[in-house]
Write a protein that holds these residues in place. Structure first.
Motif, mmCIF file in Angstrom:
data_model
loop_
_atom_site.group_PDB
_atom_site.id
_atom_site.type_symbol
_atom_site.label_atom_id
_atom_site.label_comp_id
_atom_site.label_asym_id
_atom_site.label_seq_id
_atom_site.Cartn_x
_atom_site.Cartn_y
_atom_site.Cartn_z
ATOM 1 N N LEU A 118 3.579 -4.464 -16.767
ATOM 2 C CA LEU A 118 2.730 -4.885 -15.647
ATOM 3 C C LEU A 118 2.954 -3.927 -14.486
ATOM 4 N N ASP A 119 1.878 -3.352 -13.964
ATOM 5 C CA ASP A 119 2.005 -2.437 -12.817
ATOM 6 C C ASP A 119 0.722 -2.519 -11.989
ATOM 7 N N MET A 120 0.866 -2.285 -10.685
ATOM 8 C CA MET A 120 -0.314 -2.394 -9.814
ATOM 9 C C MET A 120 -0.947 -1.028 -9.533
ATOM 10 N N THR A 121 -0.296 0.078 -9.972
ATOM 11 C CA THR A 121 -0.751 1.411 -9.581
ATOM 12 C C THR A 121 -1.564 2.048 -10.711
ATOM 13 N N ASP A 122 -2.840 2.333 -10.429
ATOM 14 C CA ASP A 122 -3.749 2.845 -11.480
ATOM 15 C C ASP A 122 -3.211 4.104 -12.155
ATOM 16 N N GLU A 123 -2.660 5.028 -11.336
ATOM 17 C CA GLU A 123 -2.200 6.305 -11.910
ATOM 18 C C GLU A 123 -1.031 6.067 -12.872
ATOM 19 N N MET A 124 -0.153 5.095 -12.549
ATOM 20 C CA MET A 124 0.971 4.777 -13.437
ATOM 21 C C MET A 124 0.461 4.134 -14.728
ATOM 22 N N LEU A 125 -0.533 3.255 -14.592
ATOM 23 C CA LEU A 125 -1.082 2.606 -15.791
ATOM 24 C C LEU A 125 -1.716 3.647 -16.713
ATOM 25 N N ALA A 126 -2.431 4.619 -16.114
ATOM 26 C CA ALA A 126 -3.063 5.661 -16.940
ATOM 27 C C ALA A 126 -1.990 6.473 -17.675
ATOM 28 N N GLU B 171 0.836 -1.215 0.000
ATOM 29 C CA GLU B 171 0.000 0.000 0.000
ATOM 30 C C GLU B 171 0.864 1.256 0.000
ATOM 31 N N THR B 172 1.967 1.216 0.768
ATOM 32 C CA THR B 172 2.863 2.376 0.831
ATOM 33 C C THR B 172 3.479 2.633 -0.536
ATOM 34 N N VAL B 173 3.908 1.543 -1.196
ATOM 35 C CA VAL B 173 4.525 1.664 -2.530
ATOM 36 C C VAL B 173 3.499 2.215 -3.517
ATOM 37 N N ARG B 174 2.284 1.658 -3.449
ATOM 38 C CA ARG B 174 1.230 2.092 -4.390
ATOM 39 C C ARG B 174 0.952 3.592 -4.222
ATOM 40 N N GLU B 175 0.871 4.032 -2.974
ATOM 41 C CA GLU B 175 0.578 5.434 -2.703
ATOM 42 C C GLU B 175 1.703 6.335 -3.224
ATOM 43 N N VAL C 45 17.801 5.862 -1.506
ATOM 44 C CA VAL C 45 17.516 5.255 -2.810
ATOM 45 C C VAL C 45 16.052 5.459 -3.175
ATOM 46 N N GLY C 46 15.186 5.578 -2.154
ATOM 47 C CA GLY C 46 13.767 5.761 -2.428
ATOM 48 C C GLY C 46 13.004 4.457 -2.413
ATOM 49 N N CYS C 47 13.627 3.412 -1.915
ATOM 50 C CA CYS C 47 12.964 2.111 -1.894
ATOM 51 C C CYS C 47 12.346 1.881 -0.523
ATOM 52 N N ILE C 48 11.159 1.300 -0.531
ATOM 53 C CA ILE C 48 10.463 1.073 0.730
ATOM 54 C C ILE C 48 10.927 -0.244 1.340
ATOM 55 N N ALA C 49 10.908 -1.303 0.542
ATOM 56 C CA ALA C 49 11.422 -2.588 1.035
ATOM 57 C C ALA C 49 12.864 -2.730 0.570
ATOM 58 N N GLY C 50 13.557 -3.701 1.136
ATOM 59 C CA GLY C 50 14.997 -3.739 0.996
ATOM 60 C C GLY C 50 15.551 -4.235 -0.325
ATOM 61 N N ALA C 51 16.734 -3.707 -0.650
ATOM 62 C CA ALA C 51 17.519 -4.238 -1.748
ATOM 63 C C ALA C 51 18.205 -5.519 -1.256
ATOM 64 N N ASP D 102 9.461 -14.295 -23.817
ATOM 65 C CA ASP D 102 10.864 -14.557 -24.164
ATOM 66 C C ASP D 102 11.837 -13.850 -23.222
ATOM 67 N N VAL D 103 11.490 -12.609 -22.840
ATOM 68 C CA VAL D 103 12.421 -11.814 -22.029
ATOM 69 C C VAL D 103 11.646 -11.069 -20.943
ATOM 70 N N ILE D 104 12.131 -11.170 -19.706
ATOM 71 C CA ILE D 104 11.580 -10.343 -18.623
ATOM 72 C C ILE D 104 12.573 -9.239 -18.333
ATOM 73 N N ILE D 105 12.088 -7.995 -18.389
ATOM 74 C CA ILE D 105 12.904 -6.879 -17.949
ATOM 75 C C ILE D 105 12.234 -6.258 -16.724
ATOM 76 N N SER D 106 12.967 -5.410 -16.020
ATOM 77 C CA SER D 106 12.404 -4.695 -14.889
ATOM 78 C C SER D 106 13.415 -3.627 -14.510
ATOM 79 N N ASN D 107 12.942 -2.532 -13.920
ATOM 80 C CA ASN D 107 13.859 -1.435 -13.638
ATOM 81 C C ASN D 107 13.585 -0.869 -12.254
ATOM 82 N N CYS D 108 14.320 -1.368 -11.276
ATOM 83 C CA CYS D 108 14.240 -0.842 -9.913
ATOM 84 C C CYS D 108 12.895 -1.130 -9.247
ATOM 85 N N VAL D 109 12.382 -2.323 -9.440
ATOM 86 C CA VAL D 109 11.075 -2.677 -8.890
ATOM 87 C C VAL D 109 11.156 -3.902 -7.971
#
Ligand SMILES: C[S@@+](CC[C@H](N)C(=O)[O-])C[C@H]1O[C@@H](n2cnc3c(N)ncnc32)[C@H](O)[C@@H]1O
Length: 278
Positions: free
Chosen positions: A105-113, A5-9, A199-205, A145-152
């Protein structure tokens, strides 16, 4: 409030800032003129940013440039975990061409919009933004074929599950090619917490060896972690001093230990499921 919830907000608010004409950064130094913090700044060259709408560039919240380092072939299906404003999805879509497809793929409505609006402006049709969580990927087994992701992935409270899901949806021989923040070696918990705030991350690296172990346990092979930016105490000095930390005292525990890295792995060619065929 739980981590999700914190991440989504936090990322919902970041998307709205971009929509209202500003920009937002993954790190602690957001700027209305663009990201100037050492994590998010200058990740993409002009050849890449020229291909996509300005709003997609302003919404960039990553810590690397996975599409520059990943091998993407025409016709590939690519999935971006936590696609945000869509920058890496739109760049991937151009690379895989009209016979390929790029999913975000994203869980945050505002980002999807924001991402869908950026897709419209970019005029690309081989793109689909999906709503959902990276811990429960809404795609069938053996379909990517390929999964990418950037700081998630560093934001997830259940990284084992994310990696198992990534393996499940990859085709046999499929490639995992993500940028993430990782830690090298043991760092005291309170120093780590301060750096995670920077770094701006809520849960740990993850610690880099732990990352390798988790990928192996999920069923991946050919694992490699390549640092792309190693952060120095100078990068975080102002933030840590503002937090009331004795910067000189904790400098040896920080210098060279926090980095953005490119993480590569592959799903074995003879593997057909989440834990491979038994
Ligand atoms: C640091 S931003 C990165 C966005 C994008 N990858 C980029 O490079 O600009 C994190 C994004 O991941 C999304 N996210 C975080 N945790 C997630 C989860 N568990 N499932 C789905 N999306 C998630 C957030 O909504 C946000 O859009």
């Amino acid at each position: 409030m739980d981590v999700k919830e914190t991440v989504r907000e936090k990322y919902g608010a970041a998307a709205l800032r971009v929509t209202s004409g500003g920009s937002s950064c993954c790190g602690a130094a957001p700027s209305s003129l663009g990201c100037v913090d050492p994590i998010t700044a200058n990740l993409y060259d002009s050849g890449q940013t020229g291909q996509i709408p300005e709003e997609a560039v302003l919404a960039s919240l990553g810590c690397g440039n996975p599409t520059a380092l990943a091998k993407l072939n025409p016709g590939d299906t690519v999935l971006d975990l936590g696609s945000g404003g869509g920058i890496d999805v739109l760049l991937s879509a151009r690379r895989v061409g009209p016979t390929g497809k790029a999913y975000g793929l994203d869980m945050t409505d505002e980002m999807l919009a924001l991402a869908r609006e950026n897709q419209r402006k970019a005029g690309v049709t081989n793109v689909e933004f999906l709503k959902g969580e990276i811990e429960n990927i809404p795609l069938p087994n053996n379909s990517v074929d390929v999964i990418i992701s950037n700081c998630v992935i560093n934001l997830s409270a259940d990284k084992d599950r994310v990696l198992r899901e990534a393996l499940r949806v990859l085709k046999p021989g499929g490639r995992f090619a993500v940028s993430d923040v990782v830690v090298r070696g043991v760092v005291p918990a309170e120093v780590r917490r301060s750096m995670e705030l920077w770094v701006g991350c809520i849960a740990g690296a993850l610690e880099e060896n732990e990352y390798v172990r988790k990928l192996t346990e999920a069923g991946f092979e050919s694992i490699d972690i390549e640092p792309t930016r190693v952060y120095s105490i100078e990068d975080a000095r102002q933030f840590l001093a503002g937090e009331g930390r004795d910067v000189e005292a904790i400098a040896p525990q920080i210098e060279g230990r926090f980095m953005s890295a490119f993480i590569r792995a592959a799903k074995p060619k003879d593997c057909c499921g989440a834990s491979c065929c038994s």
